[in-house]
Design an enzyme around this catalytic site. Sequence first.
Site, PDB file in Angstrom:
ATOM      1  N   LYS A 263       0.811  -1.224   0.000  1.00  0.00           N
ATOM      2  CA  LYS A 263       0.000   0.000   0.000  1.00  0.00           C
ATOM      3  C   LYS A 263       0.855   1.290   0.000  1.00  0.00           C
ATOM      4  CE  LYS A 263      -3.523  -0.815  -0.585  1.00  0.00           C
ATOM      5  NZ  LYS A 263      -3.991  -1.441  -1.865  1.00  0.00           N
ATOM      6  N   GLY A 264       2.106   1.154  -0.385  1.00  0.00           N
ATOM      7  CA  GLY A 264       2.975   2.334  -0.402  1.00  0.00           C
ATOM      8  C   GLY A 264       2.848   3.141  -1.687  1.00  0.00           C
ATOM      9  N   GLY A 265       2.382   2.467  -2.756  1.00  0.00           N
ATOM     10  CA  GLY A 265       2.345   3.117  -4.077  1.00  0.00           C
ATOM     11  C   GLY A 265       3.194   2.307  -5.048  1.00  0.00           C
TER      12      GLY A 265
ATOM     13  N   ARG B 236       2.437  -0.145  -7.133  1.00  0.00           N
ATOM     14  CA  ARG B 236       1.892  -0.368  -8.480  1.00  0.00           C
ATOM     15  C   ARG B 236       2.110   0.879  -9.338  1.00  0.00           C
ATOM     16  NH1 ARG B 236       1.589  -4.094 -11.725  1.00  0.00           N
ATOM     17  NH2 ARG B 236       0.753  -5.452 -10.096  1.00  0.00           N
TER      18      ARG B 236
ATOM     19  N   SER C 253      -4.928   2.364   4.807  1.00  0.00           N
ATOM     20  CA  SER C 253      -5.087   1.883   3.434  1.00  0.00           C
ATOM     21  C   SER C 253      -5.149   0.349   3.398  1.00  0.00           C
ATOM     22  CB  SER C 253      -3.907   2.396   2.596  1.00  0.00           C
ATOM     23  OG  SER C 253      -3.889   1.797   1.342  1.00  0.00           O
TER      24      SER C 253
ATOM     25  N   LYS D  76      -6.818   1.108  -6.406  1.00  0.00           N
ATOM     26  CA  LYS D  76      -5.758   2.060  -6.041  1.00  0.00           C
ATOM     27  C   LYS D  76      -6.382   3.436  -5.907  1.00  0.00           C
ATOM     28  CE  LYS D  76      -3.035  -1.350  -6.891  1.00  0.00           C
ATOM     29  NZ  LYS D  76      -2.413  -2.153  -5.860  1.00  0.00           N
TER      30      LYS D  76
HETATM   31  N1  PPS Z   1      -0.949   7.420  -9.493  1.00  0.00           N
HETATM   32  C1  PPS Z   1      -1.583   6.748  -8.546  1.00  0.00           C
HETATM   33  N2  PPS Z   1      -2.819   6.258  -8.762  1.00  0.00           N
HETATM   34  C2  PPS Z   1      -3.454   5.568  -7.783  1.00  0.00           C
HETATM   35  N3  PPS Z   1      -2.924   5.307  -6.570  1.00  0.00           N
HETATM   36  C3  PPS Z   1      -1.691   5.784  -6.319  1.00  0.00           C
HETATM   37  C4  PPS Z   1      -0.969   6.512  -7.268  1.00  0.00           C
HETATM   38  N4  PPS Z   1       0.203   6.857  -6.734  1.00  0.00           N
HETATM   39  C5  PPS Z   1       0.228   6.377  -5.500  1.00  0.00           C
HETATM   40  N5  PPS Z   1      -0.919   5.723  -5.239  1.00  0.00           N
HETATM   41  C6  PPS Z   1      -1.204   5.075  -3.962  1.00  0.00           C
HETATM   42  O1  PPS Z   1      -0.922   3.693  -4.109  1.00  0.00           O
HETATM   43  C7  PPS Z   1      -1.616   3.051  -3.060  1.00  0.00           C
HETATM   44  C8  PPS Z   1      -1.644   1.565  -3.328  1.00  0.00           C
HETATM   45  O2  PPS Z   1      -0.347   1.115  -3.096  1.00  0.00           O
HETATM   46  P1  PPS Z   1       0.236  -0.204  -3.755  1.00  0.00           P
HETATM   47  O3  PPS Z   1       0.110  -0.118  -5.219  1.00  0.00           O
HETATM   48  O4  PPS Z   1       1.601  -0.387  -3.217  1.00  0.00           O
HETATM   49  O5  PPS Z   1      -0.750  -1.291  -3.168  1.00  0.00           O
HETATM   50  S1  PPS Z   1      -0.516  -2.863  -3.146  1.00  0.00           S
HETATM   51  O6  PPS Z   1       0.325  -3.164  -1.999  1.00  0.00           O
HETATM   52  O7  PPS Z   1       0.077  -3.266  -4.409  1.00  0.00           O
HETATM   53  O8  PPS Z   1      -1.887  -3.412  -2.962  1.00  0.00           O
HETATM   54  C9  PPS Z   1      -2.952   3.712  -3.046  1.00  0.00           C
HETATM   55  O9  PPS Z   1      -3.436   3.660  -1.717  1.00  0.00           O
HETATM   56  P2  PPS Z   1      -4.967   4.001  -1.352  1.00  0.00           P
HETATM   57  O10 PPS Z   1      -5.151   5.460  -1.680  1.00  0.00           O
HETATM   58  O11 PPS Z   1      -5.071   3.755   0.090  1.00  0.00           O
HETATM   59  O12 PPS Z   1      -5.832   3.102  -2.174  1.00  0.00           O
HETATM   60  C10 PPS Z   1      -2.645   5.142  -3.516  1.00  0.00           C
HETATM   61  O13 PPS Z   1      -2.727   6.109  -2.495  1.00  0.00           O
END
Ligand code: PPS
EC number: 2.8.2.-
Length: 416
Positions: free
Chosen positions: A161-163, A165, A250, A367
């Site tokens: 959930k760090g970002g 993806r 998150s 996300k």
């Molecule tokens: N560009 C963009 N678009 C959408 N989301 C973004 C982006 N950059 C960072 N994030 C943040 O990424 C959070 C999800 O983190 P991960 O991708 O590491 O999640 S996971 O561990 O793979 O499930 C997700 O957390 P949540 O907001 O809690 O859903 C986002 O805050």
Amino acid sequence: MAFWSSTSVFTSKVPRKILFMFTLSLSVTYLFYSLMSCYNSLQFPLQENYLFQGRLVTEDTTFVTLREKLYSASPGFTEFTQAEGTTSAPTAREQDEAEQRTVEWIRTQASPTKSAAAFRSAAPERDRQEVSTTDSELRMNCTSDYGEKKLPQAIIIGVKKGGTRALLEALRVHPDVRAVGNEPHFFDRNYEKGLDWYRDLMPSTLEGQITMEKTPSYFVTNHAPKRIHSMAKDIKLIIVVRNPVTRAISDYTQTLSKKPEIPTFEVLAFKNRTLGLIDASWSALRIGIYALHLESWMQYFPLSQMHFVSGERLIVDPAGEMAKVQDFLGLKRIVTDKHFYFNKTKGFPCLKKPEDSSTPRCLGKSKGRTHPKIDPDVIRRLHKFYKPFNMMFYQMTGQNFEWELEEDSVSRSSQD
Ligand SMILES: Nc1ncnc2c1ncn2[C@@H]1O[C@H](COP(=O)(O)OS(=O)(=O)O)[C@@H](OP(=O)(O)O)[C@H]1O
């Protein structure tokens, strides 16, 4: 008689002095050690010199003790994320055998087999839950079968959930990066399948291209540092970190979306709320104790092989964070601000469409979810809980992620 009289002489004259001196020296030594340990406790965690030859130095037992306390999880703690498709942990024997096989593989440099192909078609099933059609389409953009499959030279190891993806998808825009779209979970769940299997999951690369994967759970997997090190000592590791309190919410939000019946965040966060006893064994909270996890990685890898991305800055300044990541990977800065735009509907930066495609390039619904409202008092307590670990993390990494500023704004808004 002679014996008794000589003993009484012994106890009455010389020994008293000696006994006195002996007791005095013992007391002084005891006092000295007590003061030293007190001093060390007070210093924690703002003590300097945490790094020694790439290793975290915990000369004061405080850090060790604290870690032990945190990891001696109370019986019956609730670990909801365990149910999110993870397989049961392998036994120590299975792990040893798997490690042995890996070392053997490296020694013999066996050629790749086709055995992973069948599995690969089934493997994405688990990960498909978390990625939208949009995400899969993004991944399909760069499939090419030229070149050869290689083990990754760089891995995004965390944090959940760090970002991670968003970072991987932005990196995949780079022509010199080829990455597997789904999370292989090799070093945590699939290690017994062997390196051939792992390599076969990777896309083919041409010379000069970097093979990558992302599996955020590696960061908190005890065996992962040793296993990755035995595969490639010079591998580059990327860790996207985010305010641990927001990260926990998150994480909880993700679990809630799959299991709406779970207790509230406030309930899960405490062992005993009245006593203010935080449940650090709850995975949503445990993952955010970055300093403790990083300590394990630093036993195998120098800091120069790690790069920390700010999850917060990745949202407000994706191009800035991407510049640093590309530098770290030794890539030309090709992914720049020209590749991003802020999508108001999504509320996040998205990748601009390539000219020949109408595919939307925002990440999917999983996300950027809306978080439930959490009691500000709980948030404040969690900020307080994480503060010493964050400070330690800043010292270890030499980077200040400024999560305490967010804490201040929470305190201010709850006072209004
Ligand atoms: N560009 C963009 N678009 C959408 N989301 C973004 C982006 N950059 C960072 N994030 C943040 O990424 C959070 C999800 O983190 P991960 O991708 O590491 O999640 S996971 O561990 O793979 O499930 C997700 O957390 P949540 O907001 O809690 O859903 C986002 O805050």
